[in-house]
Write a protein that holds these residues in place. Structure first.
Motif, PDB file in Angstrom:
ATOM      1  N   SER A  29      -9.098   0.729   6.069  1.00  0.00           N
ATOM      2  CA  SER A  29      -8.033   1.604   6.464  1.00  0.00           C
ATOM      3  C   SER A  29      -8.195   1.086   4.665  1.00  0.00           C
ATOM      4  N   CYS A  30      -6.044   1.559   4.888  1.00  0.00           N
ATOM      5  CA  CYS A  30      -5.296   1.749   4.096  1.00  0.00           C
ATOM      6  C   CYS A  30      -4.580   0.447   3.500  1.00  0.00           C
ATOM      7  N   THR A  31      -4.144   0.882   2.600  1.00  0.00           N
ATOM      8  CA  THR A  31      -2.657  -0.084   2.731  1.00  0.00           C
ATOM      9  C   THR A  31      -0.979   0.776   1.634  1.00  0.00           C
ATOM     10  N   GLY A  32      -0.368  -0.213   3.051  1.00  0.00           N
ATOM     11  CA  GLY A  32       1.055   1.112   2.752  1.00  0.00           C
ATOM     12  C   GLY A  32       1.436   0.753   3.985  1.00  0.00           C
ATOM     13  N   LEU A  38      -2.328  10.421  14.409  1.00  0.00           N
ATOM     14  CA  LEU A  38      -2.399  11.740  15.101  1.00  0.00           C
ATOM     15  C   LEU A  38      -3.745  10.962  15.526  1.00  0.00           C
ATOM     16  N   THR A  39      -3.595  11.922  16.938  1.00  0.00           N
ATOM     17  CA  THR A  39      -4.704  11.669  17.732  1.00  0.00           C
ATOM     18  C   THR A  39      -5.335  13.001  18.635  1.00  0.00           C
ATOM     19  N   PHE A  40      -6.252  13.167  18.603  1.00  0.00           N
ATOM     20  CA  PHE A  40      -7.295  14.385  19.033  1.00  0.00           C
ATOM     21  C   PHE A  40      -8.108  14.183  20.106  1.00  0.00           C
ATOM     22  N   ASP A  41      -8.802  14.997  20.433  1.00  0.00           N
ATOM     23  CA  ASP A  41      -9.903  14.685  21.327  1.00  0.00           C
ATOM     24  C   ASP A  41     -10.941  13.853  21.062  1.00  0.00           C
ATOM     25  N   ALA A  42     -11.747  13.947  19.859  1.00  0.00           N
ATOM     26  CA  ALA A  42     -12.983  12.784  19.436  1.00  0.00           C
ATOM     27  C   ALA A  42     -12.076  11.499  18.428  1.00  0.00           C
ATOM     28  N   GLY A  43     -11.140  11.585  18.465  1.00  0.00           N
ATOM     29  CA  GLY A  43     -10.830  10.982  17.718  1.00  0.00           C
ATOM     30  C   GLY A  43      -9.146  10.208  16.629  1.00  0.00           C
ATOM     31  N   THR A  44      -8.921   9.039  16.172  1.00  0.00           N
ATOM     32  CA  THR A  44      -7.327   9.192  15.490  1.00  0.00           C
ATOM     33  C   THR A  44      -7.264   9.300  13.895  1.00  0.00           C
ATOM     34  N   VAL A  45      -6.475   9.643  13.555  1.00  0.00           N
ATOM     35  CA  VAL A  45      -6.448   9.576  12.127  1.00  0.00           C
ATOM     36  C   VAL A  45      -5.386   8.910  12.579  1.00  0.00           C
ATOM     37  N   ARG A  46      -4.968   7.802  11.430  1.00  0.00           N
ATOM     38  CA  ARG A  46      -3.980   6.642  10.674  1.00  0.00           C
ATOM     39  C   ARG A  46      -3.534   6.799   9.427  1.00  0.00           C
ATOM     40  N   VAL A  47      -2.211   7.782   8.558  1.00  0.00           N
ATOM     41  CA  VAL A  47      -1.369   8.066   8.403  1.00  0.00           C
ATOM     42  C   VAL A  47      -0.684   6.890   7.457  1.00  0.00           C
ATOM     43  N   TYR A  48      -1.007   6.428   6.409  1.00  0.00           N
ATOM     44  CA  TYR A  48      -0.075   5.621   5.000  1.00  0.00           C
ATOM     45  C   TYR A  48       0.456   5.795   4.418  1.00  0.00           C
ATOM     46  N   ARG A  49       1.530   5.783   3.767  1.00  0.00           N
ATOM     47  CA  ARG A  49       2.205   6.149   2.561  1.00  0.00           C
ATOM     48  C   ARG A  49       2.617   4.776   1.607  1.00  0.00           C
ATOM     49  N   GLY A  51       4.667   4.047  -1.526  1.00  0.00           N
ATOM     50  CA  GLY A  51       5.684   4.235  -1.783  1.00  0.00           C
ATOM     51  C   GLY A  51       6.341   5.641  -2.094  1.00  0.00           C
ATOM     52  N   THR A  52       6.413   6.624  -2.833  1.00  0.00           N
ATOM     53  CA  THR A  52       6.701   7.548  -2.660  1.00  0.00           C
ATOM     54  C   THR A  52       5.608   8.745  -3.519  1.00  0.00           C
ATOM     55  N   ARG A  53       4.441   7.913  -3.683  1.00  0.00           N
ATOM     56  CA  ARG A  53       3.555   8.868  -4.203  1.00  0.00           C
ATOM     57  C   ARG A  53       2.567   9.185  -3.718  1.00  0.00           C
ATOM     58  N   TYR A  54       1.611   7.710  -3.073  1.00  0.00           N
ATOM     59  CA  TYR A  54       0.917   8.253  -2.402  1.00  0.00           C
ATOM     60  C   TYR A  54       0.964   8.201  -1.451  1.00  0.00           C
ATOM     61  N   VAL A  55      -0.220   8.825  -0.618  1.00  0.00           N
ATOM     62  CA  VAL A  55      -0.807   9.231   0.743  1.00  0.00           C
ATOM     63  C   VAL A  55      -1.880   8.793   0.872  1.00  0.00           C
ATOM     64  N   CYS A  56      -2.301   8.120   2.054  1.00  0.00           N
ATOM     65  CA  CYS A  56      -4.041   7.619   2.571  1.00  0.00           C
ATOM     66  C   CYS A  56      -3.780   7.648   3.723  1.00  0.00           C
ATOM     67  N   ALA A  57      -5.395   8.153   4.057  1.00  0.00           N
ATOM     68  CA  ALA A  57      -5.620   8.537   5.996  1.00  0.00           C
ATOM     69  C   ALA A  57      -6.922   7.771   6.239  1.00  0.00           C
ATOM     70  N   VAL A  58      -7.422   7.342   7.386  1.00  0.00           N
ATOM     71  CA  VAL A  58      -8.432   6.705   7.722  1.00  0.00           C
ATOM     72  C   VAL A  58      -8.560   7.245   9.404  1.00  0.00           C
ATOM     73  N   LEU A  59     -10.268   8.057   9.347  1.00  0.00           N
ATOM     74  CA  LEU A  59     -10.619   8.663  10.938  1.00  0.00           C
ATOM     75  C   LEU A  59     -10.920   7.335  11.411  1.00  0.00           C
ATOM     76  N   VAL A  60     -10.700   7.043  12.693  1.00  0.00           N
ATOM     77  CA  VAL A  60     -10.987   6.081  13.612  1.00  0.00           C
ATOM     78  C   VAL A  60     -11.918   7.631  14.940  1.00  0.00           C
ATOM     79  N   PRO A  61     -13.080   7.444  14.435  1.00  0.00           N
ATOM     80  CA  PRO A  61     -13.991   8.252  15.744  1.00  0.00           C
ATOM     81  C   PRO A  61     -13.601   7.379  17.335  1.00  0.00           C
ATOM     82  N   LYS A  62     -14.122   8.371  18.420  1.00  0.00           N
ATOM     83  CA  LYS A  62     -13.621   7.657  19.861  1.00  0.00           C
ATOM     84  C   LYS A  62     -15.192   7.073  19.507  1.00  0.00           C
ATOM     85  N   LYS A  63     -14.835   5.947  20.619  1.00  0.00           N
ATOM     86  CA  LYS A  63     -16.533   5.069  20.666  1.00  0.00           C
ATOM     87  C   LYS A  63     -16.868   6.312  22.378  1.00  0.00           C
ATOM     88  N   ARG A  64     -18.430   6.080  21.617  1.00  0.00           N
ATOM     89  CA  ARG A  64     -19.261   7.274  23.167  1.00  0.00           C
ATOM     90  C   ARG A  64     -19.840   6.190  23.935  1.00  0.00           C
TER      91      ARG A  64
END
Length: 121
Positions: A29-32, A38-49, A51-64
């Motif tokens: 995971s990301c801090t912040g 963001l959700t799509f057919d194959a998974g979810t992207v979680r987006v974190y900020r 402060g005002t300078r950094y953006v972090c994201a992590v992809l969580v694929p759907k379990k099949r």
């Protein structure tokens, strides 16, 4: 009888310990502050900020169920910047210095692609 009790005790302890070392046991995971999901057919992207300078994201694929996990890749590009990915953990977390600029997120799980367009303006 003592052997059966020892086997049952060991099995119970292993059950309580749970999975260790597997990719499914721990989702990076990301801090912040979480700012988008963001959700799509194959998974979810979680987006974190951060402060005002950094953006972090992590992809969580759907379990099949009953299938081998698909390869997951996540990249982030800040406005007028280069694509950034995590070479060690392809699904992230990925952090970029974006300042107050928007970012574009590209995710792929198996053959399914997702592009966010410019977000976080």
């Amino acid at each position: 009888m003592a052997l059966a009790l020892a086997v049952l005790t060991a099995a119970g302890l292993l059950t309580l310990a749970g999975p260790t070392g597997s990719a499914e046991a721990v989702t990076p995971s990301c801090t912040g502050r979480k700012v988008r999901t963001l959700t799509f057919d194959a998974g979810t992207v979680r987006v974190y900020r951060k402060g005002t300078r950094y953006v972090c994201a992590v992809l969580v694929p759907k379990k099949r169920a009953g299938k081998k996990p698909s390869k997951a890749v996540l990249r982030i590009r800040p406005w007028r910047g280069e694509w950034v990915r995590n070479a060690k953990h392809l699904a992230g977390p990925v952090t970029v210095h974006a300042g107050r600029r928007c970012v574009w997120i590209h995710a792929r799980v198996g053959t399914k692609n997702y592009d966010s367009g410019w977000i976080l303006r």
